[in-house]
Motif scaffolding. Structure first.
Motif, PDB file in Angstrom:
ATOM      1  N   ASN A  74      68.447  -7.331  20.672  1.00 47.65           N
ATOM      2  CA  ASN A  74      69.290  -6.603  19.738  1.00 47.65           C
ATOM      3  C   ASN A  74      68.557  -6.436  18.433  1.00 47.65           C
ATOM      4  OD1 ASN A  74      71.451  -5.289  18.681  1.00 47.65           O
ATOM      5  ND2 ASN A  74      72.921  -6.948  19.017  1.00 47.65           N
ATOM      6  N   THR A  75      69.111  -5.585  17.550  1.00 40.55           N
ATOM      7  CA  THR A  75      68.483  -5.344  16.251  1.00 40.55           C
ATOM      8  C   THR A  75      69.391  -5.842  15.141  1.00 40.55           C
ATOM      9  OG1 THR A  75      69.455  -3.140  16.038  1.00 40.55           O
ATOM     10  CG2 THR A  75      67.331  -3.287  17.166  1.00 40.55           C
ATOM     11  N   LYS A  76      68.779  -6.078  13.992  1.00 39.90           N
ATOM     12  CA  LYS A  76      69.534  -6.557  12.834  1.00 39.90           C
ATOM     13  C   LYS A  76      70.515  -5.493  12.361  1.00 39.90           C
ATOM     14  CE  LYS A  76      68.867  -8.435   8.185  1.00 39.90           C
ATOM     15  NZ  LYS A  76      69.735  -7.474   7.534  1.00 39.90           N
ATOM     16  N   ASP A  77      70.143  -4.229  12.478  1.00 43.85           N
ATOM     17  CA  ASP A  77      71.037  -3.156  12.021  1.00 43.85           C
ATOM     18  C   ASP A  77      72.330  -3.136  12.821  1.00 43.85           C
ATOM     19  OD1 ASP A  77      69.209  -2.420  10.130  1.00 43.85           O
ATOM     20  OD2 ASP A  77      68.308  -0.821  11.342  1.00 43.85           O
ATOM     21  N   ASN A  78      72.229  -3.341  14.138  1.00 43.37           N
ATOM     22  CA  ASN A  78      73.431  -3.333  14.957  1.00 43.37           C
ATOM     23  C   ASN A  78      74.355  -4.487  14.596  1.00 43.37           C
ATOM     24  OD1 ASN A  78      72.569  -1.086  16.320  1.00 43.37           O
ATOM     25  ND2 ASN A  78      71.656  -2.236  18.027  1.00 43.37           N
ATOM     26  N   VAL A  79      73.761  -5.660  14.361  1.00 42.08           N
ATOM     27  CA  VAL A  79      74.575  -6.823  14.008  1.00 42.08           C
ATOM     28  C   VAL A  79      75.226  -6.630  12.647  1.00 42.08           C
ATOM     29  CG1 VAL A  79      74.510  -9.299  13.519  1.00 42.08           C
ATOM     30  CG2 VAL A  79      73.175  -8.372  15.418  1.00 42.08           C
TER      31      VAL A  79
END
Length: 334
Positions: free
Chosen positions: A266-271
């Motif tokens: 996953n990416t930090k932007d999604n979280v």
């Protein structure tokens, strides 16, 4: 009944012309044509079952060229409209105006029809407590009280009214059957006459006659409308609905946030996006919840301080919204 219209139609054109000639040669042609057109149009409408329209045409033809044979058609149209009283009146006029010209077989037919009509008609003796009142049967005037004789009415429920200036309209519904002789008493309430009052002048001590509307006691004050209570209640309901909606959205966003945290890779932007969405819905839920509490307190205040409900003068109502650690506290006494 319908076949009789066709029987009369065969020889009526000449009779209409004969009646119109009595008005003079100049007007005879136009009058004859108008009456003939009305009559034939009435026959067509009658055969189609349009009895009200046919009746209007027959009556107009009789008005232009008053031949007694038209009265039989008028009586037939009234019969099919279930207006048996007017059908009977038209038949009686038919016999009276036709006299010896009416054939014997037609007289027998009219006599049989009269018997059928009498079985559908009642005699109603209407007595009114006040003279000079307009007596109406099914909103049609039948005379002014006191009536000289009983009124012929069609069998079934009938609405009887008595109307007189200065009195309230008196209405009764009475159900009668054929050949019945009934009596109806209409009691009209007595009119209320204004009473003039007398006031004493504080300066001279003299009494003075005053208009009636000044001597009457002032009406009791009207209670103020519950605008505040109604408005605050509606607003509270709206805030409560919004709190529930955003609460559900916050729970859904929290579930999505947990999914994003456990998703690999996953990416930090999604979280961060999922966290922002969850936080926004949570803040909106808290805001609407607080607004619900405040507006609910206001609604409760209006309810407890409503002047419509009698309260003891020794009891005072008070409501207060007190902030506390972790929330709000509603404190009141009444």
């Amino acid at each position: 009944m319908k076949r009789n219209v066709s029987i009369l139609a065969a020889g009526l054109s000449f009779l209409l012309a004969s009646s119109a000639l009595a008005a003079g040669p100049a007007d005879a042609s136009n009058a004859t044509e108008r009456a003939r057109a009305n009559f034939h149009h009435g026959v067509k409408l009658y055969n189609e079952g349009s009895f009200e329209a046919a009746l209007a045409e027959f009556r107009r033809a009789y008005q232009i060229s008053p031949n007694y044979r038209l009265l039989y058609n008028i009586a037939q149209a009234y019969f099919d409209l279930h207006d048996y009283v007017n059908s009977l009146k038209a038949l009686k006029q038919y016999v009276q105006e036709g006299g010896s010209e009416i054939a014997a077989d037609r007289r027998i037919e009219v006599s049989e029809l009269n018997q059928k009509l009498e079985e559908r008609i009642a005699n109603l003796d209407i007595v009114c407590s006040e003279d000079g009142a307009d007596i109406r049967v099914d909103d049609i005037s039948v005379g002014v009280s006191p009536l000289k004789s009983a009124v012929l009415v069609n069998a079934g429920p009938r609405r009887i009214t008595a109307v007189k200036s200065g009195y309230a309209v008196t209405a009764r519904v009475v159900t009668v059957v054929g050949r019945e002789k009934a009596k109806l008493v209409m009691d009209m309430a007595a009119p209320v006459e204004p009473q003039a009052g007398r006031v004493r002048s504080p300066a001279t001590g003299a009494e003075k006659e005053m208009p009636a509307f000044l001597s009457e006691r002032d009406p009791a004050p009207k209670a103020p409308p519950r605008i505040g209570l109604i408005t605050s209640t509606v607003v509270t309901g709206g805030f409560a609905i919004a709190t529930g909606i955003f609460g559900l959205l916050a729970l859904s966003a929290k579930s999505d946030f947990n999914v994003e945290l456990n998703k690999i890779p996953n990416t930090k932007d999604n979280v961060d996006s999922a966290r922002t969405k969850m936080t926004t819905y949570a803040h909106l839920t808290d805001a609407f919840g607080a607004a619900t509490l405040v507006s609910g307190s206001v609604a409760l205040y209006f309810l407890l301080t409503d002047t419509r409900s009698p309260k003891s003068s020794s009891t005072k109502s008070s409501v207060a919204l007190v902030p506390t650690v972790g929330g709000m506290l509603l404190h009141g006494a009444w």
